[in-house]
Design a protein around this motif. Structure first.
Motif, PDB file in Angstrom:
ATOM      1  N   SER A   1       0.833  -1.209   0.000  1.00  0.00           N
ATOM      2  CA  SER A   1       0.000   0.000   0.000  1.00  0.00           C
ATOM      3  C   SER A   1       0.861   1.250   0.000  1.00  0.00           C
ATOM      4  O   SER A   1       0.574   2.215  -0.725  1.00  0.00           O
ATOM      5  N   PHE A   2       1.925   1.244   0.787  1.00  0.00           N
ATOM      6  CA  PHE A   2       2.834   2.391   0.843  1.00  0.00           C
ATOM      7  C   PHE A   2       3.455   2.639  -0.532  1.00  0.00           C
ATOM      8  O   PHE A   2       3.518   3.779  -1.000  1.00  0.00           O
ATOM      9  N   ALA A   3       3.908   1.581  -1.202  1.00  0.00           N
ATOM     10  CA  ALA A   3       4.527   1.724  -2.526  1.00  0.00           C
ATOM     11  C   ALA A   3       3.524   2.265  -3.541  1.00  0.00           C
ATOM     12  O   ALA A   3       3.863   3.121  -4.364  1.00  0.00           O
ATOM     13  N   GLN A   4       2.272   1.799  -3.474  1.00  0.00           N
ATOM     14  CA  GLN A   4       1.243   2.289  -4.391  1.00  0.00           C
ATOM     15  C   GLN A   4       0.952   3.763  -4.139  1.00  0.00           C
ATOM     16  O   GLN A   4       0.818   4.548  -5.078  1.00  0.00           O
ATOM     17  N   GLN A   5       0.856   4.138  -2.874  1.00  0.00           N
ATOM     18  CA  GLN A   5       0.598   5.539  -2.545  1.00  0.00           C
ATOM     19  C   GLN A   5       1.763   6.425  -2.962  1.00  0.00           C
ATOM     20  O   GLN A   5       1.568   7.544  -3.435  1.00  0.00           O
ATOM     21  N   GLN A   6       2.979   5.909  -2.820  1.00  0.00           N
ATOM     22  CA  GLN A   6       4.154   6.674  -3.236  1.00  0.00           C
ATOM     23  C   GLN A   6       4.125   6.902  -4.745  1.00  0.00           C
ATOM     24  O   GLN A   6       4.392   8.008  -5.214  1.00  0.00           O
ATOM     25  N   GLU A   7       3.768   5.886  -5.507  1.00  0.00           N
ATOM     26  CA  GLU A   7       3.681   6.020  -6.970  1.00  0.00           C
ATOM     27  C   GLU A   7       2.570   6.981  -7.356  1.00  0.00           C
ATOM     28  O   GLU A   7       2.730   7.803  -8.258  1.00  0.00           O
TER      29      GLU A   7
ATOM     30  N   MET B   1       1.482   9.462  -5.527  1.00  0.00           N
ATOM     31  CA  MET B   1       1.956  10.792  -5.151  1.00  0.00           C
ATOM     32  C   MET B   1       2.932  11.330  -6.196  1.00  0.00           C
ATOM     33  O   MET B   1       2.864  12.497  -6.583  1.00  0.00           O
ATOM     34  N   ARG B   2       3.823  10.451  -6.657  1.00  0.00           N
ATOM     35  CA  ARG B   2       4.793  10.853  -7.679  1.00  0.00           C
ATOM     36  C   ARG B   2       4.074  11.263  -8.960  1.00  0.00           C
ATOM     37  O   ARG B   2       4.399  12.290  -9.566  1.00  0.00           O
TER      38      ARG B   2
ATOM     39  N   GLN C   1       3.970  15.019 -10.621  1.00  0.00           N
ATOM     40  CA  GLN C   1       4.386  15.242 -12.005  1.00  0.00           C
ATOM     41  C   GLN C   1       3.281  15.945 -12.781  1.00  0.00           C
ATOM     42  O   GLN C   1       3.535  16.865 -13.541  1.00  0.00           O
ATOM     43  N   LYS C   2       2.034  15.506 -12.545  1.00  0.00           N
ATOM     44  CA  LYS C   2       0.903  16.128 -13.230  1.00  0.00           C
ATOM     45  C   LYS C   2       0.740  17.582 -12.795  1.00  0.00           C
ATOM     46  O   LYS C   2       0.542  18.468 -13.613  1.00  0.00           O
ATOM     47  N   THR C   3       0.859  17.832 -11.492  1.00  0.00           N
ATOM     48  CA  THR C   3       0.718  19.188 -10.961  1.00  0.00           C
ATOM     49  C   THR C   3       1.845  20.084 -11.451  1.00  0.00           C
ATOM     50  O   THR C   3       1.615  21.188 -11.916  1.00  0.00           O
ATOM     51  N   MET C   4       3.065  19.592 -11.366  1.00  0.00           N
ATOM     52  CA  MET C   4       4.206  20.405 -11.796  1.00  0.00           C
ATOM     53  C   MET C   4       4.173  20.634 -13.300  1.00  0.00           C
ATOM     54  O   MET C   4       4.579  21.679 -13.777  1.00  0.00           O
ATOM     55  N   GLY C   5       3.664  19.661 -14.034  1.00  0.00           N
ATOM     56  CA  GLY C   5       3.558  19.820 -15.478  1.00  0.00           C
ATOM     57  C   GLY C   5       2.613  20.948 -15.850  1.00  0.00           C
ATOM     58  O   GLY C   5       2.857  21.684 -16.797  1.00  0.00           O
ATOM     59  N   THR C   6       1.529  21.142 -15.078  1.00  0.00           N
ATOM     60  CA  THR C   6       0.602  22.230 -15.377  1.00  0.00           C
ATOM     61  C   THR C   6       1.110  23.562 -14.833  1.00  0.00           C
ATOM     62  O   THR C   6       0.801  24.601 -15.383  1.00  0.00           O
ATOM     63  N   LEU C   7       1.891  23.527 -13.780  1.00  0.00           N
ATOM     64  CA  LEU C   7       2.446  24.779 -13.257  1.00  0.00           C
ATOM     65  C   LEU C   7       3.568  25.298 -14.134  1.00  0.00           C
ATOM     66  O   LEU C   7       3.773  26.500 -14.243  1.00  0.00           O
ATOM     67  N   PHE C   8       4.324  24.382 -14.734  1.00  0.00           N
ATOM     68  CA  PHE C   8       5.450  24.762 -15.568  1.00  0.00           C
ATOM     69  C   PHE C   8       5.225  24.231 -16.973  1.00  0.00           C
ATOM     70  O   PHE C   8       5.718  23.165 -17.327  1.00  0.00           O
TER      71      PHE C   8
END
Length: 197
Positions: free
Chosen positions: A114-120, A122-123, A127-134
């Motif tokens: 579950s931790f690994a899935q949540q980490q992925e 989050m990543r 990436q999606k958020t930063m892609g729209t900000l930049f």
């Protein structure tokens, strides 16, 4: 003397079979896939790369993968890579021999999955958020562009500043100023285009 039969864990159809590693009496590890001796660090790298392996005692044929993985953890902790909190280790030791011992492995496995899935997730969200900000590329590229722009700006406004670029010996800063203006205009257009989307 009977020769032990090595059984490999089941794998999915698209997944590579696990690498077979043999551990000899002299404590050396032999990778049967690459036909070479390896170290615990090599095994740790294989884990990080998602490559599955099994370790067998070369003499008895016993599966000793769990012990080798535990040894890798002990070595990583010894290097100062303190991932396991002391209280967690104490609680884990306290569970050995108790009535809950049978439930702990499945619980820990589920928690780590579950931790690994949540980490992925989050990543991917970052990436999606930063892609729209930049909109003009990834963060590293934006950082490089900003640093280059700052270097040029400092070289224009501070006569004694010597950044990573050498000063223009001819004293002609017109091309640099024009380049800086065109870069600012390009960034302004990209930002406006991103806002319109």
């Amino acid at each position: 003397m009977a020769v032990p039969v090595e059984t490999l864990p089941e794998t999915d159809a698209g997944e590579k079979p696990p690498v077979v590693v043999k551990k000899y009496a002299n404590r050396r590890l032999y990778n049967t896939e690459s036909s070479s001796y390896i170290t615990l660090d090599n095994l740790a790298d294989m884990v990080r790369q998602g490559r599955n392996f099994v370790v067998y005692d070369a003499k008895s044929g016993d599966d000793i993968t769990r012990g080798v993985l535990t040894q890798i953890i002990v070595e990583e902790e010894g290097k100062g890579q303190n991932l396991l909190p002391i209280n967690f280790l104490r609680q884990l030791i306290g569970l050995y021999g108790g009535s809950m011992q049978g439930l702990v492995p499945k619980y820990l496995e589920h928690a780590m999955t579950s931790f690994a899935q949540q980490q992925e997730q989050m990543r991917a969200a970052m990436q999606k958020t930063m892609g729209t900000l930049f909109p003009f590329g990834n963060i590293e590229e934006v950082g490089r562009q900003n640093m280059a722009m700052m270097e040029r700006a400092f070289s224009l406004f501070t006569p004694f500043y010597r950044g990573t670029e050498t000063a223009n010996p001819s004293g002609s800063n017109d091309t640099e100023i024009e380049s800086l203006r065109s870069e600012i205009e390009r960034l302004r257009r990209e930002l406006e285009a991103a806002r319109k989307q």
